[in-house]
Motif scaffolding. Structure first.
Motif, PDB file in Angstrom:
ATOM      1  N   THR A  82      27.511  -9.349  17.912  1.00 42.29           N
ATOM      2  CA  THR A  82      26.762 -10.202  18.834  1.00 42.29           C
ATOM      3  C   THR A  82      26.273 -11.465  18.141  1.00 42.29           C
ATOM      4  N   ALA A 242      21.574  -7.806  24.256  1.00 41.79           N
ATOM      5  CA  ALA A 242      22.154  -8.643  25.297  1.00 41.79           C
ATOM      6  C   ALA A 242      21.302  -9.857  25.616  1.00 41.79           C
ATOM      7  N   THR A 391      28.228 -10.415  26.613  1.00 37.79           N
ATOM      8  CA  THR A 391      27.704 -10.411  25.259  1.00 37.79           C
ATOM      9  C   THR A 391      28.795 -10.229  24.217  1.00 37.79           C
TER      10      THR A 391
END
Length: 448
Positions: A82, A242, A391
């Motif tokens: 991420t 997220a 994401t």
């Protein structure tokens, strides 16, 4: 009257010049593009607030369903992937000289074309943002109720519905703050709170020490149960990271010149935010699981019943943090609704319009939160469809579509690995979430 004169330096006709001026006025009014004077540390705490959800408290429980090896691996992998996809989005914000992609769907339109870009990005972004707002309505209400029940255990119990309404009342006021910079105070408070209650959660666990009868095995009685729990825990961890749905919108508030593009300060803020996220997530997940093993409940604050004042305080911190997060996720939705009303339906950009639009949205999220208090389970289900793409792999797909890196080069491989990981998450976590819903559905009461 029929002759249109060109009286300005751009060679626009008067009609075009008026249109440009009108669009500029609208952009100066819309929540995301109206103020572009944010400092780099604004982006740090906006990102912390957006990313660290109250979900951090369920990480030890997710660990108990994943086990030590896979659990640690998924936590660290998710953190790295991420961070990489976040870097891509920060880079892509200004890749066309002289233009800024202020919103996720604008980047989508650049990558996939005008129509398709909207169809791919907007539904997912809306599911995530509206979904998160509804979940936070419930979380805020629940935490207020817990606080009330802990502080005043002999009081007459009050229904959760009323606590959700109390929580919503805050938002009927706060949602009228016009743009991202104006909520930076709320957001800072929220970011500090998320660090505080995470610290309370793991330090109180350390204080309790390893429980005498602690076990680290899987607790589901059947093989199938174990597998499904594993899937659902993967989803939990995925949603812990997220914050990407609002990242371009946050970056849009940072000033930018060709010499000093906004990605410098933004990236600095993201790094700080990610260090804070690691400080919140890793200790809570690992220490919580280490101390309690598989007997940990899905909210670590419930497992730590004592000391009472500390847990009550932590619940209040959760409330404050959720207030901030709600605002951050609501802002892009306000922006979308106001854009459609003003640009497509030609409403006048006034305070009255804003007042009605935003109150309607808060009322809607409150109503859904009260009607479906089991919305958290639903989020595991929907989240898989929307969180994982936005994401984990949508940024990579856009990157491949726009930059077209050399086949089998490092960039190409990195992106494809992320895409595969993300797609697996997208398929697997709704399955786990769906089963959780079915199991719990037996005891649901609407409006309870």
């Amino acid at each position: 009257m029929g002759v249109e004169t060109t009286n300005n330096d751009h060679g626009y006709t008067q009609k075009e010049a008026d249109e440009v001026a009108r669009q500029k006025a609208i952009d100066d009014w819309l929540p995301i593009t109206s103020s572009r004077n944010a400092k780099w540390w604004y982006s740090a705490f906006h990102n912390v607030t957006a990313m660290v959800g109250a979900g951090v408290l369920s990480l030890p429980y997710a660990m108990s369903e994943l086990g030590w090896g896979p659990g640690v691996a998924v936590l660290i992998l998710s953190w790295i992937i991420t961070l990489y996809t976040l870097w891509q989005m920060v880079e892509m914000h200004e890749m066309v000289p002289g233009k800024r992609f202020d919103r996720y769907h604008e980047l989508g339109q650049h990558a996939f074309g005008e129509k398709l870009g909207l169809y791919i990005v907007v539904p997912q972004q809306l599911i995530v943002e509206v979904g998160v707002c509804i979940v936070y309505m419930v979380t805020g209400g629940k935490s207020l109720k817990k606080f009330h029940d802990i502080v005043c255990s002999s009081c007459k119990p009050i229904k959760q519905t009323y606590f959700i309404m109390i929580f919503a009342s805050v938002h009927f006021v706060l949602s009228h703050l016009p743009n991202f910079n104006s909520i930076s105070g709320v957001s800072l408070a929220a970011a500090v709170m998320s660090l505080s209650y995470s610290t309370i959660a793991w330090s109180a666990s350390v204080d309790k020490g390893v429980q005498p009868d602690v076990q680290y095995g899987y607790k589901a009685s059947s093989k199938i149960g174990t597998v499904f729990n594993f899937f659902s825990a993967l989803g939990d961890v995925a949603f812990a990271y997220a914050g990407h749905n609002v990242v371009l919108e946050i970056q849009a508030t940072i000033p930018s010149t060709p010499e000093k593009p906004s990605k410098g300060p933004m990236w600095r803020g993201v790094i700080v935010a990610y260090i804070v996220v690691a400080l919140c997530y890793f200790p809570v997940a690992l220490i919580g699981y280490w101390m309690y093993g598989n007997s940990v409940s899905d909210n670590i604050l419930i497992t730590l019943e004592k000391p009472v004042w500390l847990i009550a305080m932590a619940n209040m911190f959760v409330v404050v943090h959720v207030i901030g997060s709600y605002q951050i996720y609501a802002m892009p939705v306000f922006d979308m609704m106001e854009t459609v009303l003003v640009k497509k339906l030609n409403f006048r950009p006034t305070m009255v319009l804003r007042f009605f639009v935003r109150n309607f949205y808060v009322a809607f999220t409150m109503f859904v939160g009260i009607t479906f208090p089991f919305f958290g389970g639903l989020l595991g289900f929907f989240g898989g469809f929307a969180f994982a793409p936005t994401t984990y792999f949508l940024p990579c797909v856009m990157w491949l579509a726009i930059y077209k890196p050399r086949k089998f080069g490092l960039s190409w491989w990195t992106n494809w690995i992320c895409i595969v990981f993300g797609v697996i998450l997208m398929i697997v976590s709704p399955i786990g979430g769906m089963r959780q819903i079915i199991i719990q559905a037996k005891d649901y009461k609407f409006y309870n």
